[in-house]
Design an enzyme around this catalytic site. Structure first.
Site, PDB file in Angstrom:
ATOM      1  N   HIS A 183       8.329   2.297 -10.204  1.00 53.37           N
ATOM      2  CA  HIS A 183       7.151   1.793  -9.486  1.00 53.37           C
ATOM      3  C   HIS A 183       5.896   2.202 -10.223  1.00 53.37           C
ATOM      4  CE1 HIS A 183       8.223   5.774  -7.898  1.00 53.37           C
ATOM      5  NE2 HIS A 183       6.933   5.989  -7.762  1.00 53.37           N
TER       6      HIS A 183
ATOM      7  N   ARG B 210       0.824  -1.208   0.000  1.00 51.43           N
ATOM      8  CA  ARG B 210       0.000   0.000   0.000  1.00 51.43           C
ATOM      9  C   ARG B 210       0.857   1.257   0.000  1.00 51.43           C
ATOM     10  NH1 ARG B 210      -5.205  -1.574   1.200  1.00 51.43           N
ATOM     11  NH2 ARG B 210      -5.145  -3.641   2.117  1.00 51.43           N
TER      12      ARG B 210
ATOM     13  N   ASN C 131       5.036   7.893 -12.647  1.00 48.09           N
ATOM     14  CA  ASN C 131       5.612   9.235 -12.708  1.00 48.09           C
ATOM     15  C   ASN C 131       7.036   9.076 -13.214  1.00 48.09           C
ATOM     16  OD1 ASN C 131       3.340  10.569 -11.723  1.00 48.09           O
ATOM     17  ND2 ASN C 131       3.917  10.194  -9.604  1.00 48.09           N
TER      18      ASN C 131
ATOM     19  N   HIS D 269       1.935   3.046  -9.749  1.00 47.24           N
ATOM     20  CA  HIS D 269       0.833   3.350  -8.846  1.00 47.24           C
ATOM     21  C   HIS D 269      -0.406   2.659  -9.407  1.00 47.24           C
ATOM     22  CE1 HIS D 269       2.742   6.860  -6.710  1.00 47.24           C
ATOM     23  NE2 HIS D 269       3.429   6.927  -7.829  1.00 47.24           N
TER      24      HIS D 269
HETATM   25  P1  AMP Z   1       6.384   8.928  -6.844  1.00 49.31           P
HETATM   26  O1  AMP Z   1       6.012  10.308  -6.362  1.00 49.31           O
HETATM   27  O2  AMP Z   1       5.715   8.537  -8.130  1.00 49.31           O
HETATM   28  O3  AMP Z   1       7.892   8.724  -6.865  1.00 49.31           O
HETATM   29  O4  AMP Z   1       5.758   7.932  -5.776  1.00 49.31           O
HETATM   30  C1  AMP Z   1       6.396   7.578  -4.589  1.00 49.31           C
HETATM   31  C2  AMP Z   1       5.304   7.075  -3.694  1.00 49.31           C
HETATM   32  O5  AMP Z   1       5.884   6.292  -2.681  1.00 49.31           O
HETATM   33  C3  AMP Z   1       4.505   8.174  -2.992  1.00 49.31           C
HETATM   34  O6  AMP Z   1       3.133   8.062  -3.386  1.00 49.31           O
HETATM   35  C4  AMP Z   1       4.707   7.886  -1.496  1.00 49.31           C
HETATM   36  O7  AMP Z   1       3.538   8.087  -0.751  1.00 49.31           O
HETATM   37  C5  AMP Z   1       5.120   6.430  -1.520  1.00 49.31           C
HETATM   38  N1  AMP Z   1       5.979   5.994  -0.418  1.00 49.31           N
HETATM   39  C6  AMP Z   1       7.173   6.514  -0.045  1.00 49.31           C
HETATM   40  N2  AMP Z   1       7.690   5.814   0.990  1.00 49.31           N
HETATM   41  C7  AMP Z   1       6.826   4.811   1.246  1.00 49.31           C
HETATM   42  C8  AMP Z   1       6.782   3.740   2.191  1.00 49.31           C
HETATM   43  N3  AMP Z   1       7.752   3.542   3.092  1.00 49.31           N
HETATM   44  N4  AMP Z   1       5.717   2.902   2.177  1.00 49.31           N
HETATM   45  C9  AMP Z   1       4.720   3.081   1.295  1.00 49.31           C
HETATM   46  N5  AMP Z   1       4.684   4.071   0.363  1.00 49.31           N
HETATM   47  C10 AMP Z   1       5.716   4.921   0.349  1.00 49.31           C
END
Ligand code: AMP
Length: 116
Positions: free
Chosen positions: A100, A30, A87, A102
């Site tokens: 990653h 999540r 992204n 989403h």
């Molecule tokens: P991005 O902005 O596309 O690089 O997405 C990174 C995502 O990782 C963001 O939506 C954060 O909320 C999520 N994120 C960062 N650290 C963690 C974590 N430890 N566990 C779960 N989600 C995370």
């Protein structure tokens, strides 16, 4: 060598998460800051690829595996339909430089963009 990211630490177990799915090469968990009722992240275990363009060029089968995991999660947790967002670069809202996906589902009209 690629700089270590929070997702590298999740893959190595240094940062614990509740795994939603795991295959030989992919995990899903999540998002800690959900932008929709369902907001999961699907990541490869390898730290080799910082973004989806590199991944698509370097290992398209791994990208396909991530998308198959996204579909499985949407089948299990929603109605099988989902939004898939990558992204790509800081100006597009990327903050973690370990590729990653989403996966968003449920009440998506309330959610337009991820990140920034
Ligand atoms: P991005 O902005 O596309 O690089 O997405 C990174 C995502 O990782 C963001 O939506 C954060 O909320 C999520 N994120 C960062 N650290 C963690 C974590 N430890 N566990 C779960 N989600 C995370």
């Amino acid at each position: 060598m690629a700089e270590e990211t929070v997702f590298g630490k999740i893959v190595s177990g240094e940062i614990p998460v509740d795994l939603l799915a795991e295959t030989e090469r992919v995990i899903a968990f999540r998002d800690m800051n959900p932008q929709a009722k369902i907001h999961f992240l699907v990541i490869p275990k390898t730290t080799e690829y910082t973004n989806v363009v590199e991944l698509a060029a370097g290992d398209p089968e791994l990208l396909a595996e991530m998308i198959a995991v996204a579909q499985r999660l949407a089948d299990e947790h929603a109605d099988g339909e989902f939004r898939l967002i990558f992204n790509n670069g800081p100006l597009a809202g990327q903050t973690v430089f370990h590729v990653h996906a989403h996966v968003l589902a449920g009440d998506l009209e309330e959610s337009t963009l991820v990140g920034s």
